[in-house]
Enzyme design. Structure first.
Site, PDB file in Angstrom:
ATOM      1  N   GLN A  89       0.853  -1.195   0.000  1.00  0.00           N
ATOM      2  CA  GLN A  89       0.000   0.000   0.000  1.00  0.00           C
ATOM      3  C   GLN A  89       0.891   1.248   0.000  1.00  0.00           C
ATOM      4  OE1 GLN A  89      -3.563  -0.658   2.911  1.00  0.00           O
ATOM      5  NE2 GLN A  89      -1.846  -1.877   3.672  1.00  0.00           N
ATOM      6  N   ASP A  92       6.270   4.622  -1.342  1.00  0.00           N
ATOM      7  CA  ASP A  92       7.729   4.845  -1.410  1.00  0.00           C
ATOM      8  C   ASP A  92       8.365   3.684  -2.186  1.00  0.00           C
ATOM      9  OD1 ASP A  92       7.462   3.652   1.845  1.00  0.00           O
ATOM     10  OD2 ASP A  92       8.692   2.601   0.371  1.00  0.00           O
ATOM     11  N   HIS A 107      -1.402   1.189  -4.546  1.00  0.00           N
ATOM     12  CA  HIS A 107      -1.859   2.571  -4.386  1.00  0.00           C
ATOM     13  C   HIS A 107      -0.963   3.557  -5.124  1.00  0.00           C
ATOM     14  CE1 HIS A 107      -4.217   1.391  -0.524  1.00  0.00           C
ATOM     15  NE2 HIS A 107      -4.844   1.044  -1.630  1.00  0.00           N
ATOM     16  N   CYS A 134       2.097  17.766 -19.964  1.00  0.00           N
ATOM     17  CA  CYS A 134       2.305  16.327 -20.129  1.00  0.00           C
ATOM     18  C   CYS A 134       3.336  16.127 -21.251  1.00  0.00           C
ATOM     19  CB  CYS A 134       0.987  15.657 -20.517  1.00  0.00           C
ATOM     20  SG  CYS A 134       1.190  13.993 -21.166  1.00  0.00           S
ATOM     21  N   THR A 174       0.434  -2.860   8.788  1.00  0.00           N
ATOM     22  CA  THR A 174      -0.727  -2.111   8.308  1.00  0.00           C
ATOM     23  C   THR A 174      -1.869  -2.234   9.310  1.00  0.00           C
ATOM     24  OG1 THR A 174      -2.366  -1.877   6.502  1.00  0.00           O
ATOM     25  CG2 THR A 174      -1.464  -4.081   6.868  1.00  0.00           C
ATOM     26  N   SER A 175      -2.605  -1.139   9.456  1.00  0.00           N
ATOM     27  CA  SER A 175      -3.696  -1.111  10.438  1.00  0.00           C
ATOM     28  C   SER A 175      -4.948  -1.777   9.882  1.00  0.00           C
ATOM     29  CB  SER A 175      -4.020   0.339  10.806  1.00  0.00           C
ATOM     30  OG  SER A 175      -4.443   1.043   9.632  1.00  0.00           O
ATOM     31  N   GLU A 201       1.741  -3.399  16.809  1.00  0.00           N
ATOM     32  CA  GLU A 201       0.663  -3.859  17.705  1.00  0.00           C
ATOM     33  C   GLU A 201      -0.349  -4.574  16.823  1.00  0.00           C
ATOM     34  OE1 GLU A 201       1.450   0.301  19.757  1.00  0.00           O
ATOM     35  OE2 GLU A 201      -0.486   0.003  18.808  1.00  0.00           O
ATOM     36  N   ALA A 215       9.042  -3.884  12.885  1.00  0.00           N
ATOM     37  CA  ALA A 215       9.238  -4.609  11.619  1.00  0.00           C
ATOM     38  C   ALA A 215      10.712  -4.976  11.430  1.00  0.00           C
ATOM     39  CB  ALA A 215       8.757  -3.750  10.449  1.00  0.00           C
TER      40      ALA A 215
HETATM   41  C1  BV8 Z   1     -11.816   1.998  -3.575  1.00  0.00           C
HETATM   42  C2  BV8 Z   1      -2.179   6.523  -1.414  1.00  0.00           C
HETATM   43  C3  BV8 Z   1     -13.476   1.212  -5.059  1.00  0.00           C
HETATM   44  C4  BV8 Z   1      -2.243   7.943  -0.950  1.00  0.00           C
HETATM   45  C5  BV8 Z   1      -3.915   5.522  -0.086  1.00  0.00           C
HETATM   46  C6  BV8 Z   1     -16.499   2.933   4.200  1.00  0.00           C
HETATM   47  C7  BV8 Z   1     -16.217   1.630   4.569  1.00  0.00           C
HETATM   48  C8  BV8 Z   1     -15.283   0.859   3.887  1.00  0.00           C
HETATM   49  C9  BV8 Z   1     -14.588   1.401   2.804  1.00  0.00           C
HETATM   50  C10 BV8 Z   1     -14.865   2.700   2.456  1.00  0.00           C
HETATM   51  C11 BV8 Z   1     -15.806   3.462   3.135  1.00  0.00           C
HETATM   52  N1  BV8 Z   1     -15.826   4.678   2.566  1.00  0.00           N
HETATM   53  C12 BV8 Z   1     -14.963   4.717   1.534  1.00  0.00           C
HETATM   54  C13 BV8 Z   1     -14.369   3.507   1.447  1.00  0.00           C
HETATM   55  C14 BV8 Z   1     -13.370   3.077   0.465  1.00  0.00           C
HETATM   56  C15 BV8 Z   1     -12.018   3.623   0.843  1.00  0.00           C
HETATM   57  C16 BV8 Z   1     -11.651   3.218   2.256  1.00  0.00           C
HETATM   58  O1  BV8 Z   1     -11.294   2.080   2.517  1.00  0.00           O
HETATM   59  N2  BV8 Z   1     -11.744   4.201   3.174  1.00  0.00           N
HETATM   60  C17 BV8 Z   1     -11.397   3.911   4.556  1.00  0.00           C
HETATM   61  C18 BV8 Z   1     -10.770   5.170   5.176  1.00  0.00           C
HETATM   62  C19 BV8 Z   1     -12.664   3.500   5.315  1.00  0.00           C
HETATM   63  N3  BV8 Z   1     -11.081   3.017  -0.083  1.00  0.00           N
HETATM   64  C20 BV8 Z   1     -10.859   3.590  -1.282  1.00  0.00           C
HETATM   65  O2  BV8 Z   1     -11.323   4.648  -1.632  1.00  0.00           O
HETATM   66  C21 BV8 Z   1      -9.988   2.781  -2.225  1.00  0.00           C
HETATM   67  N4  BV8 Z   1     -10.666   2.658  -3.491  1.00  0.00           N
HETATM   68  O3  BV8 Z   1     -12.392   1.506  -2.625  1.00  0.00           O
HETATM   69  O4  BV8 Z   1     -12.297   1.974  -4.874  1.00  0.00           O
HETATM   70  C22 BV8 Z   1     -13.096  -0.099  -5.634  1.00  0.00           C
HETATM   71  C23 BV8 Z   1     -12.371  -1.016  -4.878  1.00  0.00           C
HETATM   72  C24 BV8 Z   1     -12.026  -2.241  -5.436  1.00  0.00           C
HETATM   73  C25 BV8 Z   1     -12.402  -2.542  -6.733  1.00  0.00           C
HETATM   74  C26 BV8 Z   1     -13.121  -1.595  -7.468  1.00  0.00           C
HETATM   75  C27 BV8 Z   1     -13.466  -0.373  -6.930  1.00  0.00           C
HETATM   76  C28 BV8 Z   1      -8.678   3.466  -2.512  1.00  0.00           C
HETATM   77  C29 BV8 Z   1      -7.906   3.638  -1.219  1.00  0.00           C
HETATM   78  C30 BV8 Z   1      -6.493   4.110  -1.539  1.00  0.00           C
HETATM   79  C31 BV8 Z   1      -6.228   5.438  -0.839  1.00  0.00           C
HETATM   80  N5  BV8 Z   1      -4.817   5.769  -0.995  1.00  0.00           N
HETATM   81  N6  BV8 Z   1      -2.615   5.716  -0.295  1.00  0.00           N
HETATM   82  C32 BV8 Z   1      -0.987   8.291  -0.183  1.00  0.00           C
HETATM   83  O5  BV8 Z   1      -0.255   7.402   0.288  1.00  0.00           O
HETATM   84  O6  BV8 Z   1      -0.795   9.503  -0.043  1.00  0.00           O
HETATM   85  S1  BV8 Z   1      -4.377   4.878   1.391  1.00  0.00           S
HETATM   86  C33 BV8 Z   1      -3.107   5.023   2.483  1.00  0.00           C
HETATM   87  O7  BV8 Z   1      -3.681   4.835   3.762  1.00  0.00           O
HETATM   88  C34 BV8 Z   1      -2.069   3.920   2.380  1.00  0.00           C
HETATM   89  O8  BV8 Z   1      -1.780   3.588   1.063  1.00  0.00           O
HETATM   90  C35 BV8 Z   1      -2.654   2.798   3.170  1.00  0.00           C
HETATM   91  O9  BV8 Z   1      -3.508   2.031   2.360  1.00  0.00           O
HETATM   92  C36 BV8 Z   1      -3.482   3.559   4.163  1.00  0.00           C
HETATM   93  C37 BV8 Z   1      -2.682   3.680   5.423  1.00  0.00           C
HETATM   94  O10 BV8 Z   1      -2.809   2.481   6.043  1.00  0.00           O
HETATM   95  P1  BV8 Z   1      -1.518   1.795   6.683  1.00  0.00           P
HETATM   96  O11 BV8 Z   1      -0.477   1.609   5.643  1.00  0.00           O
HETATM   97  O12 BV8 Z   1      -2.030   0.612   7.383  1.00  0.00           O
HETATM   98  O13 BV8 Z   1      -0.935   2.859   7.714  1.00  0.00           O
HETATM   99  P2  BV8 Z   1      -1.535   3.209   9.157  1.00  0.00           P
HETATM  100  O14 BV8 Z   1      -0.873   4.458   9.617  1.00  0.00           O
HETATM  101  O15 BV8 Z   1      -3.028   3.137   9.111  1.00  0.00           O
HETATM  102  O16 BV8 Z   1      -1.051   1.993  10.083  1.00  0.00           O
HETATM  103  C38 BV8 Z   1       0.333   1.863  10.339  1.00  0.00           C
HETATM  104  C39 BV8 Z   1       0.519   0.474  10.900  1.00  0.00           C
HETATM  105  O17 BV8 Z   1       1.917   0.267  11.080  1.00  0.00           O
HETATM  106  C40 BV8 Z   1      -0.125   0.292  12.273  1.00  0.00           C
HETATM  107  O18 BV8 Z   1      -0.752  -0.968  12.335  1.00  0.00           O
HETATM  108  C41 BV8 Z   1       1.067   0.364  13.238  1.00  0.00           C
HETATM  109  O19 BV8 Z   1       0.866  -0.467  14.379  1.00  0.00           O
HETATM  110  C42 BV8 Z   1       2.158  -0.208  12.386  1.00  0.00           C
HETATM  111  N7  BV8 Z   1       3.513   0.231  12.731  1.00  0.00           N
HETATM  112  C43 BV8 Z   1       3.925   1.477  13.076  1.00  0.00           C
HETATM  113  N8  BV8 Z   1       5.262   1.461  13.287  1.00  0.00           N
HETATM  114  C44 BV8 Z   1       5.690   0.187  13.051  1.00  0.00           C
HETATM  115  C45 BV8 Z   1       4.583  -0.586  12.691  1.00  0.00           C
HETATM  116  N9  BV8 Z   1       4.678  -1.900  12.419  1.00  0.00           N
HETATM  117  C46 BV8 Z   1       5.909  -2.454  12.474  1.00  0.00           C
HETATM  118  N10 BV8 Z   1       7.025  -1.771  12.800  1.00  0.00           N
HETATM  119  C47 BV8 Z   1       6.957  -0.450  13.093  1.00  0.00           C
HETATM  120  N11 BV8 Z   1       8.084   0.220  13.407  1.00  0.00           N
END
Ligand code: BV8
Length: 229
Positions: A89, A92, A107, A134, A174-175, A201, A215
């Site tokens: 996801q 980078d 993504h 472009c 990932t969360s 966690e 990690a």
């Molecule tokens: C789509 C690019 C249709 C941008 C990103 C309501 C309910 C369900 C879904 C939805 C809803 N409303 C809308 C939706 C859909 C929506 C969605 O899911 N929204 C969420 C907020 C509810 N999704 C979309 O819009 C997607 N598209 O659904 O299209 C479709 C789908 C399929 C087929 C056809 C049509 C598109 C989503 C993409 C958005 N773009 N990224 C950018 O990066 O700038 S999302 C972005 O956020 C990331 O890419 C990643 O996906 C997400 C972040 O999540 P994580 O990577 O998990 O990061 P996070 O901070 O949350 O967690 C960090 C984790 O690391 C934690 O667990 C922590 O404990 C851990 N950690 C921290 N430090 C460490 C560690 N682990 C190990 N070691 C460490 N040191």
């Protein structure tokens, strides 16, 4: 092991390389509301803000280095006797710079640029400007090649095929909040695939095995076990 290993990674994989995660208290989205920067509507409303946000992310990623977890995944991919599918996801390129190949950026990627008019893709300059034409059609419609909320993630067909060719699913750093990525572990379970989470966690998602820790510690440990070291 004959079947492949499907690895889904998130921001936690790159956290120890200094790249912010999204939902930690100092998280990325805190500086900007998601709606302000990671949606097509935001880009239409304020392209300067969005380009500035991604120029900052691109510079940070360029200054970061792969950590032991990125390197361990590259080692697994090189030495394992079955396919290792690296689906991330993250936008980078630290997995690639750690030696991994064929990384599936569902993504998008900071290193790529996209023309919103003709769909042309090219390597993104470090600093992108809304006025950039472009290189192919000349339209001033260049954008980061990033999948925003509401847009369809990339390579979903390749991801489905990789999952069906695997016998182990591992979620790393990932969360599990954002779909459809967050649904892959359930798809794996429905395919009868063993699921595992390596995370700082536990995310609370359903996995057959969960290992908590940094990690850079738990990923190399797990890779050494798989490689029999
Ligand atoms: C789509 C690019 C249709 C941008 C990103 C309501 C309910 C369900 C879904 C939805 C809803 N409303 C809308 C939706 C859909 C929506 C969605 O899911 N929204 C969420 C907020 C509810 N999704 C979309 O819009 C997607 N598209 O659904 O299209 C479709 C789908 C399929 C087929 C056809 C049509 C598109 C989503 C993409 C958005 N773009 N990224 C950018 O990066 O700038 S999302 C972005 O956020 C990331 O890419 C990643 O996906 C997400 C972040 O999540 P994580 O990577 O998990 O990061 P996070 O901070 O949350 O967690 C960090 C984790 O690391 C934690 O667990 C922590 O404990 C851990 N950690 C921290 N430090 C460490 C560690 N682990 C190990 N070691 C460490 N040191």
């Amino acid at each position: 092991m004959t079947g492949g290993i499907f690895i889904l990674s998130g921001a936690g994989l790159s956290a120890e390389s200094g790249l912010k995660t999204f939902r930690a208290e100092d998280g990325l989205w805190e500086d900007h509301r998601v709606e302000d920067v990671a949606t097509p509507e935001a880009f239409a409303r304020d392209p300067e803000l969005v380009q500035t946000f991604y120029n900052m992310r691109r510079a940070q990623a360029a200054q970061a280095s792969p950590n032991a977890a990125h390197q361990a995944l590259a080692r697994l991919q090189a030495d394992h006797d079955a396919p290792v599918y690296l689906v991330t996801q993250n936008v980078d390129d630290l997995l690639e710079r750690g030696g991994a190949r064929n990384v599936i950026h569902m993504h998008g990627a900071l290193k790529d640029a996209l023309c919103a008019t003709c769909g042309h893709r090219w390597p993104a300059p470090m600093v992108m400007d809304v006025k950039d034409p472009c290189p192919s059609c000349g339209a001033p419609a260049t954008r980061p090649d990033i999948v925003w909320f509401g847009e369809i993630p990339y390579h979903m067909d390749v991801i489905q095929a990789a999952l069906e060719d695997s016998e182990l699913f591992v979620s790393i750093g990932t969360s599990g909040v954002v779909y459809p990525a967050a649904g892959f572990s359930q798809m794996a379970r429905q395919l009868g695939i063993k699921t595992m989470e390596l995370n700082l966690e536990a995310s609370g998602g359903r996995f057959d095995e969960v290992r908590e820790g940094l990690a850079s510690v738990v990923v190399p440990q797990w890779v050494d076990e798989i490689l029999g070291r």
